[in-house]
Scaffold this active site. Structure first.
Site, mmCIF file in Angstrom:
data_model
loop_
_atom_site.group_PDB
_atom_site.id
_atom_site.type_symbol
_atom_site.label_atom_id
_atom_site.label_comp_id
_atom_site.label_asym_id
_atom_site.label_seq_id
_atom_site.Cartn_x
_atom_site.Cartn_y
_atom_site.Cartn_z
ATOM 1 N N ARG A 92 0.803 -1.227 0.000
ATOM 2 C CA ARG A 92 0.000 0.000 0.000
ATOM 3 C C ARG A 92 0.834 1.274 0.000
ATOM 4 O O ARG A 92 0.589 2.182 -0.802
ATOM 5 C CB ARG A 92 -0.918 0.066 1.237
ATOM 6 C CG ARG A 92 -2.220 -0.621 1.088
ATOM 7 C CD ARG A 92 -2.607 -1.229 2.394
ATOM 8 N NE ARG A 92 -1.627 -2.253 2.714
ATOM 9 C CZ ARG A 92 -1.725 -3.519 2.294
ATOM 10 N NH1 ARG A 92 -2.752 -3.900 1.623
ATOM 11 N NH2 ARG A 92 -0.781 -4.396 2.569
ATOM 12 N N THR A 93 1.790 1.376 0.898
ATOM 13 C CA THR A 93 2.461 2.664 1.071
ATOM 14 C C THR A 93 3.270 2.995 -0.178
ATOM 15 O O THR A 93 3.180 4.113 -0.712
ATOM 16 C CB THR A 93 3.355 2.634 2.325
ATOM 17 O OG1 THR A 93 2.589 2.095 3.394
ATOM 18 C CG2 THR A 93 3.830 4.022 2.682
ATOM 19 N N ARG B 94 10.918 4.115 3.420
ATOM 20 C CA ARG B 94 10.591 3.115 4.447
ATOM 21 C C ARG B 94 11.871 2.379 4.786
ATOM 22 O O ARG B 94 12.665 2.022 3.895
ATOM 23 C CB ARG B 94 9.543 2.125 3.969
ATOM 24 C CG ARG B 94 9.372 0.969 4.948
ATOM 25 C CD ARG B 94 8.199 0.117 4.671
ATOM 26 N NE ARG B 94 6.958 0.825 4.965
ATOM 27 C CZ ARG B 94 5.759 0.242 4.968
ATOM 28 N NH1 ARG B 94 5.661 -1.042 4.700
ATOM 29 N NH2 ARG B 94 4.676 0.932 5.241
ATOM 30 N N LYS C 83 25.618 -2.890 -0.096
ATOM 31 C CA LYS C 83 27.099 -2.883 -0.073
ATOM 32 C C LYS C 83 27.606 -2.103 1.131
ATOM 33 O O LYS C 83 28.793 -1.835 1.259
ATOM 34 C CB LYS C 83 27.625 -2.209 -1.347
ATOM 35 C CG LYS C 83 27.203 -2.883 -2.636
ATOM 36 C CD LYS C 83 27.697 -2.047 -3.818
ATOM 37 C CE LYS C 83 26.869 -2.288 -5.054
ATOM 38 N NZ LYS C 83 27.032 -1.203 -6.038
ATOM 39 N N HIS D 222 4.663 5.895 11.567
ATOM 40 C CA HIS D 222 4.178 5.725 10.188
ATOM 41 C C HIS D 222 3.213 6.891 9.921
ATOM 42 O O HIS D 222 1.996 6.704 9.840
ATOM 43 C CB HIS D 222 3.484 4.364 10.063
ATOM 44 C CG HIS D 222 3.233 3.905 8.667
ATOM 45 N ND1 HIS D 222 3.373 4.729 7.554
ATOM 46 C CD2 HIS D 222 2.812 2.696 8.190
ATOM 47 C CE1 HIS D 222 3.061 4.030 6.475
ATOM 48 N NE2 HIS D 222 2.730 2.804 6.834
HETATM 49 N N1 CP Z 1 -0.412 -0.004 5.776
HETATM 50 C C1 CP Z 1 0.802 -0.269 5.249
HETATM 51 O O1 CP Z 1 1.790 0.353 5.635
HETATM 52 O O2 CP Z 1 0.809 -1.260 4.307
HETATM 53 P P1 CP Z 1 2.099 -1.727 3.503
HETATM 54 O O3 CP Z 1 3.057 -2.328 4.510
HETATM 55 O O4 CP Z 1 1.610 -2.684 2.491
HETATM 56 O O5 CP Z 1 2.721 -0.491 2.905
#
Ligand code: CP
Length: 307
Positions: A51-52, A101, A80, A129
């Site tokens: 999703r993100t 991320r 590396k 998040h």
């Molecule tokens: N909600 C969320 O962060 O989903 P993903 O880990 O798929 O990005």
């Protein structure tokens, strides 16, 4: 340079402005379809995501911009041994904005200190998040019409659930929110969140292990996954993974206008039989995630003077 590392980087006024912009984008997508023409988003995902990452990339495409992607740490020079700081300096030469991320808590913050372009935390370890929180707030606002006077239940893994920590932080700044924390003993909300957010702001909360007992009082039920990847011990994960499974039977006791949210991915914690229930909002939440990320990209690029 303005970044989004923690949801508290935004004032309540800024949060409300972003949510209003996201709602306008949802209602008038054509108005924004060339807003980021010739701009590039670097989507740096050193931990798995569906999703993100895809919503950030869809957001930039729907704004008329382009995307550079690292979707696997092993395909970048991080494998590396390149530092996050050097990665951020390098990517600043190619892109206009970064969404990162990372499994290490604080990595997007380090990137923000070294980048010359805005950095957005797209999830760092078990920490934060913030764009999921914007997604959750937009979903609550669109479903309930308000972000105050709500009883919000958080259920499942409240210890490692970074989405839970960020959403509690955000909601604590709105009026008359009652928090109901539903988890097994081992996955309780960390004491630093209780102390620094709930107790520090004199907020009402209850802790329980019994979902069925509290479900009738809730306006929002925020279900979460027990995250295998955060456990050091497989036995503990196996023992706790099915602590809560929301079923149509359990939902009989809930309010007619309850909104069920889940940041997803889901494993077992919401029965698929609930997906057709009008109270299930988790796939609407997925779509809202694209709109808030469009609003955030636009806002940060404008503040950076890039647009
Ligand atoms: N909600 C969320 O962060 O989903 P993903 O880990 O798929 O990005």
């Amino acid at each position: 340079m303005r970044h989004l590392i923690d949801i508290t980087d935004l004032s309540v006024e800024e949060l409300d402005e972003l949510l209003d912009l996201a709602s306008d984008i949802a209602e008038n997508p054509k108005k924004y379809q060339e807003s980021c023409k010739h701009k590039k988003l670097a989507s740096l995902f050193f931990e798995p995501s569906t999703r993100t990452r895809l919503s950030f990339e869809a957001a930039m495409f729907d704004l008329g911009g382009n995307v550079l992607t690292v979707s696997d740490a092993n395909s970048s020079s991080a494998s590396k041994g390149e530092s996050v700081a050097d990665t951020a300096k390098t990517v600043s030469c190619y892109a206009d904005i970064i969404a990162m991320r990372h499994p290490k808590e604080g990595a997007p913050f380090v990137a923000s200190k070294n980048a010359s372009i805005p950095v957005i935390n797209a999830g760092d370890g078990g920490h934060n998040h913030p764009t999921q929180t914007l997604t959750d707030l937009l979903t609550i606002k669109r479903e309930k019409g308000r972000l105050d006077n709500l009883t919000v239940g958080f259920c499942g893994d409240l210890k490692f659930g970074r989405t839970v920590h960020s959403l509690i932080d955000a909601l604590s700044r709105y009026t008359n929110i009652k928090f109901v924390l539903i988890s097994p003993e081992e996955l309780k909300l960390p004491s630093y969140v209780k102390k620094d957010v709930l107790a520090a702001n004199n907020l009402e909360y209850v802790q329980t292990a019994d979902l069925e007992e509290v479900i009738p009082q809730l306006d929002i039920l925020y279900m979460t996954r027990v995250q295998r990847e955060r456990f050091f011990n497989e036995e503990d994960y196996l023992r706790l993974k099915d602590s809560y499974i929301l079923t149509p039977e359990k939902l009989k006791k809930a309010k007619e206008d309850l909104a069920i949210l889940h940041p997803l991915p889901r494993v077992n914690e919401i029965s698929v039989a609930i997906d057709e229930d009008p109270r299930a909002c988790y796939f609407k939440q997925v779509l809202n995630g694209k709109f808030v990320r469009m609003a955030l990209i636009l806002t940060l690029l404008k503040e950076a003077g890039t647009l």
